[in-house]
Enzyme design. Structure first.
Site, PDB file in Angstrom:
ATOM      1  N   CYS A  78       0.787  -1.637  -0.031  1.00  0.00           N
ATOM      2  CA  CYS A  78      -0.206   0.192  -0.043  1.00  0.00           C
ATOM      3  C   CYS A  78       1.013   1.062   0.434  1.00  0.00           C
ATOM      4  O   CYS A  78       1.163   1.573  -1.006  1.00  0.00           O
ATOM      5  CB  CYS A  78      -1.221  -0.275   1.304  1.00  0.00           C
ATOM      6  SG  CYS A  78      -2.409   1.084   0.834  1.00  0.00           S
ATOM      7  N   HIS A 125      -3.349  -5.472   0.744  1.00  0.00           N
ATOM      8  CA  HIS A 125      -2.873  -5.542   1.845  1.00  0.00           C
ATOM      9  C   HIS A 125      -2.873  -7.130   2.233  1.00  0.00           C
ATOM     10  O   HIS A 125      -3.799  -7.482   2.784  1.00  0.00           O
ATOM     11  CB  HIS A 125      -3.760  -4.894   2.838  1.00  0.00           C
ATOM     12  CG  HIS A 125      -3.753  -3.955   3.484  1.00  0.00           C
ATOM     13  ND1 HIS A 125      -2.093  -3.221   4.303  1.00  0.00           N
ATOM     14  CD2 HIS A 125      -3.824  -2.165   2.332  1.00  0.00           C
ATOM     15  CE1 HIS A 125      -1.873  -2.135   3.833  1.00  0.00           C
ATOM     16  NE2 HIS A 125      -3.005  -0.983   3.292  1.00  0.00           N
ATOM     17  N   GLU A 150      -1.392  -9.163   4.100  1.00  0.00           N
ATOM     18  CA  GLU A 150      -1.433  -9.062   5.071  1.00  0.00           C
ATOM     19  C   GLU A 150      -3.179  -9.657   6.132  1.00  0.00           C
ATOM     20  O   GLU A 150      -3.368 -10.231   7.511  1.00  0.00           O
ATOM     21  CB  GLU A 150      -0.377  -8.580   5.922  1.00  0.00           C
ATOM     22  CG  GLU A 150      -0.827  -7.192   6.388  1.00  0.00           C
ATOM     23  CD  GLU A 150      -1.571  -6.467   5.856  1.00  0.00           C
ATOM     24  OE1 GLU A 150      -1.998  -5.375   5.831  1.00  0.00           O
ATOM     25  OE2 GLU A 150      -1.060  -6.151   4.477  1.00  0.00           O
TER      26      GLU A 150
END
Length: 236
Positions: free
Chosen positions: A115, A216, A218
Site C-alpha cells: 500500500c 494488503h 497481510e
C-alpha cells in the site's frame, strides 16, 4: 536447520492509547504483518523510524524488507502541493523508509512494498501519486469503508514476477485513497483493477526482488507474496 531469514517491517509513528491509562507517542504495527512473515517462514523484526543515516547499518543485518502501509506520503516529495483530502504526512517516517529502500536496493535485499510501501517505491524512483483516487475514477470502491478492508478484483500482468506468483485474476483486500499516477524510472506496472488503477509494480529482472502491491496481503490468508519475499531472502 537452515537459518530463518530476518525480515524487517517498517512501522507507524503516531500517538496511541492502550491499557487503562496510556496515551503516548508510539511506534506500532498491526500484528498481521509479523504473523504473515512468520507463517511464511521468516523472522519478523519491527523497524521504527530512526536517523536515515542508520539505514545502511540496519539493512546490512536484514535478509528482506517489508515497507508497511500507513499515512499518506508528503506530496512535496514528488513536487506537488497537498490535496484537500490528503492526510497529514509524517516526515520522519518518509525519510527513514526512503533511506531503507535506497540501502536495500543498493545491497540487493529483497523488498515487498504494501500500500503506502508501494507508493513510496514509486516516489523513490521519481514517480508521482494521485492524491485522491475518487477524483480520477469517480467512485469510492478502493476505500469504501473507513477502518475496514474490503475486497476487489485485480488482474496481474502475465510474464512478470507478480504474474508468475499470481497467475489468475484474484480478489484482494483494499483500503487506499491514493494511487500511482506516473510510474517511476525503471518500474513496470504489473497489476490493474477494472478502472485502470495500477495495483502493483516491480523492478523487472530475475536478479532483483523489488515488488510493490497497492493492496494488503497481510489482511488475508494468501501467503504467496510474503512467501516469495521470504524465499528470495533465504536464497540471498
Amino acid at each position: 536447520m537452515p537459518r530463518q531469514p530476518l525480515i524487517g517491517v517498517t512501522t507507524y509513528l503516531t500517538r496511541a492509547r492502550w491499557g487503562a491509562a496510556w496515551d503516548l507517542p508510539a511506534a506500532l504495527l498491526p500484528a498481521s504483518y509479523a504473523q504473515h512473515v512468520q507463517r511464511a517462514g521468516g523472522l519478523a523484526v519491527q523497524l521504527p523510524p530512526d536517523d536515515p543515516a542508520a539505514a545502511g547499518d540496519i539493512v546490512r543485518r536484514l535478509d528482506g524488507l517489508v515497507l508497511a502501509g500507513g499515512e499518506d506520503l508528503d506530496p512535496g516529495l514528488y513536487g506537488e502541493h497537498p490535496h484537500p483530502r490528503a492526510g497529514t504526512p509524517v516526515p520522519e517516517r518518509d525519510a527513514w523508509e526512503l533511506a531503507l529502500l535506497d540501502a536495500a536496493l543498493e545491497r540487493g535485499v529483497p523488498v515487498l512494498g504494501i500500500c503506502r510501501g508501494m507508493q513510496l517505491m514509486n516516489v523513490h524512483a521519481g514517480g508521482a501519486l494521485c492524491q485522491h483516487l475518487p477524483d480520477e475514477v469517480g467512485h469510492e470502491d478502493h476505500n469504501p469503508v473507513v477502518g475496514a478492508f474490503t475486497d476487489h478484483l485485480v488482474k496481474p500482468v502475465p510474464d512478470t514476477r507478480l504474474g508468475r506468483l499470481l497467475p489468475e485474476p484474484c480478489d484482494v483486500a483494499t483500503h487506499h485513497h491514493q494511487s500511482v499516477s506516473r510510474l517511476g524510472d525503471g518500474l513496470v506496472a504489473t497489476a490493474h483493477t477494472e478502472d485502470g488503477t495500477i495495483e502493483a509494480l516491480e523492478r523487472p529482472g530475475d536478479d532483483v526482488f523489488a515488488l510493490g502491491v497497492q493492496w494488503h496481503p497481510e489482511a488475508r490468508d494468501d501467503l504467496r507474496l510474503t512467501r516469495a519475499l521470504v524465499e528470495a531472502a533465504a536464497r540471498r
